[in-house]
Design an enzyme around this catalytic site. Structure first.
Site, PDB file in Angstrom:
ATOM      1  N   TYR A  13       0.778  -1.235   0.000  1.00 52.96           N
ATOM      2  CA  TYR A  13       0.000   0.000   0.000  1.00 52.96           C
ATOM      3  C   TYR A  13       0.816   1.295   0.000  1.00 52.96           C
ATOM      4  CZ  TYR A  13      -3.633  -3.320   1.458  1.00 52.96           C
ATOM      5  OH  TYR A  13      -4.491  -4.370   1.530  1.00 52.96           O
ATOM      6  N   HIS A 152     -29.377  12.366   6.755  1.00 53.24           N
ATOM      7  CA  HIS A 152     -29.869  11.084   7.290  1.00 53.24           C
ATOM      8  C   HIS A 152     -29.958  10.029   6.187  1.00 53.24           C
ATOM      9  CE1 HIS A 152     -30.965  13.338  10.926  1.00 53.24           C
ATOM     10  NE2 HIS A 152     -31.452  14.233  10.095  1.00 53.24           N
ATOM     11  N   SER A 282     -15.644  -8.911  -8.933  1.00 55.75           N
ATOM     12  CA  SER A 282     -15.936 -10.076  -8.098  1.00 55.75           C
ATOM     13  C   SER A 282     -15.484 -11.328  -8.818  1.00 55.75           C
ATOM     14  CB  SER A 282     -17.444 -10.146  -7.800  1.00 55.75           C
ATOM     15  OG  SER A 282     -17.776 -11.394  -7.229  1.00 55.75           O
ATOM     16  N   ARG A 296     -10.419   0.397   0.728  1.00 59.89           N
ATOM     17  CA  ARG A 296      -9.056   0.339   1.267  1.00 59.89           C
ATOM     18  C   ARG A 296      -8.761   1.582   2.118  1.00 59.89           C
ATOM     19  NH1 ARG A 296      -7.229  -1.513  -4.312  1.00 59.89           N
ATOM     20  NH2 ARG A 296      -6.856  -3.745  -4.112  1.00 59.89           N
ATOM     21  N   SER A 327      10.357   2.721  23.953  1.00 59.15           N
ATOM     22  CA  SER A 327      11.187   2.430  22.785  1.00 59.15           C
ATOM     23  C   SER A 327      10.511   1.421  21.869  1.00 59.15           C
ATOM     24  CB  SER A 327      12.546   1.893  23.237  1.00 59.15           C
ATOM     25  OG  SER A 327      13.296   1.437  22.141  1.00 59.15           O
TER      26      SER A 327
END
Length: 464
Positions: A13, A152, A282, A296, A327
């Site tokens: 990514y 809404h 798909s 994503r 650390s």
């Protein structure tokens, strides 16, 4: 077969330049540059044990980085800084005896992290500026393209696709300003010794406080920092990390809102994917085109939100002058915050290029959208606003049941709101959209000035 685990965030990514900011080689190089700056200024301020030969060898060996040798040393010494001291000393033997003189590990760790954080903030702001330029162009193209607004998740009033994009753009512009200011104001930890008191440097300079203070400022200046922290413990306050995380989190909020809106609008039919002959939606349903990049973005942003909480916990649980859990936590959260946020912005840029307004017909909603306009006009003529509101609710119910425009107009007249011939004027989408187009144009003119004044960098491609 590959047996080691995959770092999906970094490899799949994250933009390349953001990965480079947090690379192991860069970290080692920064540590060596910090050691060189420390030794150079210590010599300049009168520390005669540091020789010209030592400085020359350090400078010549900056790039001689053998990560396998450093790892081998760390496995034996169980201390990453000591392993790096030994490795640097092997390639700059004249400097071995004076490396790290007066310093603590966090002279390296904290200062190098601050250098990287500043660079990452600037890069993230530049990525976001590129995104804003794409959004601005998209908004300009579609500023006159009317669509439904939703409250809404129900149809509310007409707006334009361009004006809605301006709302996203406004959020991202605020993030650029926040990230940029934080980067410019970021302080340097400096040269503070083991617990921040500069005790080691006071001994090295034979009690000369002015030299200790000058050393602190001079090393900071070498790395472009004019602001040096007045007080630290062994570490700088981790509330600064939290401030950074919150700024990155604000950007993630903007990105999540944008991507989530895209997902909703594609589901509602207001936006559509541009034609792609290769993208598969798909593996089971051949017809599908899923907003995968928007999905994503939402996933990556939720990760940023979780990390912000981790930073907050770390800052609050720090023991006294420092403990090692700090650390271990920071090795994880600093890099991951920026990789995840940079990834989210990269996909946001792709989303802008992937989607366009659909040709959805909103005429069936116009009678319902007109009710507020009718309410305003009838009230302006002296009608009772509350009674008119109730009457228009009844007229809307008639239309919702019948889907018949004439039935709606007849009910408006029957309720005594106004004659149906007059009411037809309020079935105009442009009228009902108010100042949507004007506001969009005005905002875009100002936004363009801001964007043009910033550095823009297109996020580099990653795995997908």
């Amino acid at each position: 077969m590959r047996r080691c685990s995959v770092d999906w965030l970094a490899e799949r990514y994250a933009p390349e330049r953001m990965r480079e900011v947090f690379s192991l080689e860069r970290r080692i190089m920064l540590w060596r540059k910090l050691w060189l700056a420390l030794a150079r200024h210590q010599k300049r301020l009168g520390l005669c044990v540091i020789t010209d030969e030592a400085l020359a060898q350090m400078k010549a060996a900056l790039n001689k980085i053998d990560t396998e040798r450093i790892q081998e040393l760390e496995e034996r010494l169980r201390h990453d800084v000591m392993a790096n001291i030994e490795a640097f000393g092997e390639v700059a033997p004249a400097a071995h005896a004076i490396l790290h003189l007066g310093a603590t590990s966090y002279f390296l760790v904290d200062n190098a992290d601050l250098i990287n954080i500043r660079e990452a903030l600037r890069l993230l702001a530049a990525y976001t500026t590129h995104l804003c330029r794409l959004l601005l162009n998209w908004a300009q193209r579609h500023k006159n393209s009317f669509c439904l607004s939703y409250t809404h998740l129900q149809p509310a009033q007409p707006t334009t696709h361009g004006r809605r994009a301006c709302l996203w753009l406004q959020d991202f512009l605020s993030d650029i300003k926040r990230l940029g200011k934080l980067a410019e104001d970021l302080p340097f930890r400096g040269v503070k010794g083991a617990v921040g008191t500069q005790a080691s440097y006071m001994i090295l300079f034979d009690g000369n406080a002015k030299k200790a203070e000058e050393l602190d400022k001079a090393v900071a200046a070498d790395f472009g920092f004019s602001n040096v922290m007045a007080l630290t413990s062994q570490i700088y306050t981790r509330k600064l990390d939290l401030e950074v995380a919150q700024a990155v989190c604000q950007l993630a909020v903007s990105a999540h809102k944008f991507a989530q809106d895209i997902r909703l609008l594609t589901g509602l039919g207001d936006l559509r994917h541009k034609t792609s002959r290769t993208q598969v939606g798909s593996s089971a349903m051949p017809h599908k085109r899923n907003p995968v990049d928007a999905e994503r973005v939402c996933a990556l942003c939720r990760y940023v939100f979780a990390l912000e909480g981790y930073v907050r916990e770390t800052a609050s649980h720090n023991w006294l002058e420092r403990s090692l859990d700090d650390s271990a936590a920071r090795r994880l959260y600093i890099e991951r915050l920026f990789l995840a946020a940079g990834s989210a912005v990269r996909y946001c840029c792709r989303i802008v290029d992937e989607f366009e307004p659909s040709e959805r017909d909103i005429s069936e909603f116009v009678p319902l959208l007109a009710t507020e306009g009718l309410l305003m006009e009838a009230s302006r003529r002296g009608g009772d606003r509350q009674k008119l509101h109730e009457a228009l609710r009844r007229a809307a119910a008639v239309y919702q049941q019948s889907k018949n425009l004439n039935a709606f107009l007849e009910q408006v007249e029957k309720e005594g709101i106004m004659r149906k011939e007059e009411a037809r004027r309020f079935l105009n989408v442009e009228l009902l959209s108010g100042r949507a187009v004007e506001q969009c144009e005005r905002f875009l003119r100002e936004a363009e000035k801001v964007i043009n004044a910033q550095e823009a960098v297109a996020p580099e491609t990653a795995g997908v």
